[in-house]
Design an enzyme around this catalytic site. Structure first.
Site, PDB file in Angstrom:
ATOM      1  N   ASP A 123       0.823  -1.209   0.000  1.00 37.17           N
ATOM      2  CA  ASP A 123       0.000   0.000   0.000  1.00 37.17           C
ATOM      3  C   ASP A 123       0.863   1.268   0.000  1.00 37.17           C
ATOM      4  O   ASP A 123       1.784   1.379   0.822  1.00 37.17           O
ATOM      5  CB  ASP A 123      -0.873  -0.029   1.264  1.00 37.17           C
ATOM      6  CG  ASP A 123      -1.885   1.095   1.304  1.00 37.17           C
ATOM      7  OD1 ASP A 123      -2.791   1.105   0.471  1.00 37.17           O
ATOM      8  OD2 ASP A 123      -1.763   1.978   2.191  1.00 37.17           O
ATOM      9  N   GLU A 150       1.756  -0.346  -4.815  1.00 41.34           N
ATOM     10  CA  GLU A 150       0.887   0.759  -5.215  1.00 41.34           C
ATOM     11  C   GLU A 150       1.774   1.996  -5.298  1.00 41.34           C
ATOM     12  O   GLU A 150       2.150   2.566  -4.280  1.00 41.34           O
ATOM     13  CB  GLU A 150      -0.234   0.966  -4.191  1.00 41.34           C
ATOM     14  CG  GLU A 150      -1.224   2.010  -4.684  1.00 41.34           C
ATOM     15  CD  GLU A 150      -2.074   2.634  -3.595  1.00 41.34           C
ATOM     16  OE1 GLU A 150      -3.172   3.078  -3.893  1.00 41.34           O
ATOM     17  OE2 GLU A 150      -1.619   2.683  -2.430  1.00 41.34           O
TER      18      GLU A 150
END
Ligand code: NOJ
Length: 504
Positions: free
Chosen positions: A196, A251
């Protein structure tokens, strides 16, 4: 193909602690459906302990399952049964921040002298008072990325919500602890991680102001500090040190493909990186041609591309592109490009975003619509055990797994045929890609791997288009409208249609 599951919204069982919220056991019970569809791997969005300020992306224990989703035993069972079916499992690794209720942050906040104080980014107010710099947080217009802590008179940094304080990766114990999280899940047998906001973990030590031209932009979409690359090399070494094939897909929320490419390093940083510009590209041929050129020109030399048209943070393709015909054409595009495609659960049903009345809105980032629950059956309740946490997507009585599985002309069957065609063709899985000359409104490319060849063509217009291909006769292998499959290609592409062709 990696299938993204947002656990709250996928499927519930009686085993989670809250009714109407999906859980790990709910996922396990639907593994056979994923095998039927042709999925290779699933990515599970966070199911860790969390106060749910950001629905799981605010983690208070990275190494345990929130009771909402079940238990570690449920996870182990899910992992085993996925592996038995040949499905790989990737879990989310939320590395940039924790929850403000994480024991580390509670300790950090308790005193400037606490053991964990320097695990987070604390600064004195600016000389004239106010936040230490001009960085903006995500979610909400013009919100500072700093929250003042009355007790110590200092600010702490959060690129996302105030409930998500940023970890300080310049502090070695943080690196060690977050490596420990990777090892914990690798030891349990996961096949990798979706990392993330991983472009944000390295921070400029001086925390300089953003320049005036990007001063209003959330720092989470511009942070691109060189320190991150060294941190990612260490992550890569750790993960590659495990036996078998494991993957880290990062990400990298920088809306510039050339910048994303840098996060592959020299083949020693991320195995894969999300590249989001295509997700924000309108359904227009010129815009898409530019995206393909960018990926082939900037990203492909650095590493194997990924393709993402949807996730739990953005309106679904069916909603963005405006019709099912285009959503179907987008399925062909997604699965026909060179790279690893990511499919967000529910797009294979052609789901639209739910309409969420302000009174039912929950997400501070306004992302409830794409997080609506998956309807499994046609009957009211749609296979869930209780009223779900968010409203159903539109037309759930028709647009549900049961109804669409029984309809061979459905978008669900289109996805299944595409995935089967992909699996059977080395050209589609790993072949080169060459963009072909086409007339107005059409994008076509050839994929080839040794003798195996396919052509993929997409009509971005609402009118029929002609497309003449070089090199002999072609057969329609898969078509977005299901027409003409198995028949000879007649040089005509229907309105908003897309095809995969094989040599006859
Ligand atoms: C990206 C995730 O996809 C999003 O859902 C989350 O809110 C932020 N990172 C913060 O963790």
């Amino acid at each position: 193909m990696v299938y993204q599951i947002y656990p709250r919204s996928f499927a519930d069982s009686e085993s989670g602690s809250e009714e109407g919220v999906g859980d790990l056991e709910g996922i396990r019970r639907h593994l056979d459906h994923l095998v039927w569809l042709g999925v290779d791997a699933v990515w599970l969005s966070p199911f860790y302990r969390s106060p749910m300020a950001d629905f799981g992306y605010d983690v208070s224990d990275h190494c345990d399952v929130d009771p909402l989703f079940g238990s570690l035993a449920d996870f182990d069972r899910l992992l085993d049964e996925a592996h038995e079916r040949g499905l790989r499992v990737i879990v989310d690794w939320v590395a940039n921040h924790t929850s403000d209720r994480h024991p580390w942050f509670l300790d950090a906040r308790s005193s400037p002298d606490s053991e964990h104080r320097h695990w987070y980014v604390w600064r004195d107010p600016a000389p004239g008072g106010g936040p230490p710099n001009n960085w903006r947080a995500a979610f909400g217009a013009d919100v500072p990325a700093w929250t003042f802590d009355e007790a110590s008179g200092q600010y702490y940094l959060h690129l996302f919500l105030p409930e998500q304080p940023d970890l300080d990766w310049n502090h070695p114990p943080v690196v060690e602890a977050m490596h420990g999280v990777l090892r914990f899940w690798l030891d349990r047998g996961v096949d990798g991680f979706r990392a993330d906001a991983v472009h944000a973990i390295g921070k400029d030590r001086a925390l300089l102001d953003d320049p005036p031209d990007s001063a209003g932009t959330p720092r989470s979409s511009t942070n691109d500090d060189p320190a991150t690359h060294g941190l990612l090399r260490d992550v890569r070494r750790l993960v590659d040190g495990y036996p078998g094939e494991r993957v880290v897909v990062g990400e990298v929320y920088l809306l510039d493909t050339a910048k994303v490419a840098a996060y592959y390093g020299q083949g020693d940083e991320l195995h894969l990186a999300f590249n989001f510009p295509p997700l924000y590209t309108p359904w227009q041929v010129d815009a898409w041609r530019r995206r393909l050129d960018e990926v082939e020109g900037h990203l492909a030399p650095a590493g194997w591309p990924t393709w993402v048209l949807s996730n739990h943070d953005n309106p679904r393709p069916r909603t963005r592109y405006g019709s099912e015909a285009r959503a179907r054409a987008a399925a062909v595009l997604l699965l026909g490009l060179r790279g690893t495609p990511f499919l967000y659960a529910g797009d294979e049903l052609g789901l639209e975003d739910a309409v969420v009345e302000p009174a039912r809105a929950l997400d501070p980032g306004g992302r409830d619509g794409c997080r609506a629950p998956l309807p499994w059956t046609a009957a009211p309740g749609h296979g869930w055990h209780a009223e779900p946490w968010l409203p159903w997507p539109p037309h759930s009585r028709q647009r549900n797994v049961e109804t669409l599985r029984n309809d061979r002309t459905s978008i669900l069957h289109l996805y299944r045929r595409l995935l089967a065609a992909r699996r059977a063709s080395p050209a589609l899985v790993q072949g080169d890609m060459e963009i072909l000359p086409t007339g107005d409104g059409v994008l076509a490319w050839r994929r080839s791997d040794a003798a195996d060849v396919r052509v993929v063509a997409v009509n971005f217009t609402g009118d029929e288009r002609s497309l003449t291909l070089p090199g002999g006769r072609w057969t329609v292998e898969v078509s977005s409208d299901g027409l003409e499959e198995g028949r000879r290609w007649l040089d005509r592409l229907g309105p908003d249609a897309a095809v995969v062709l094989r040599p006859s």
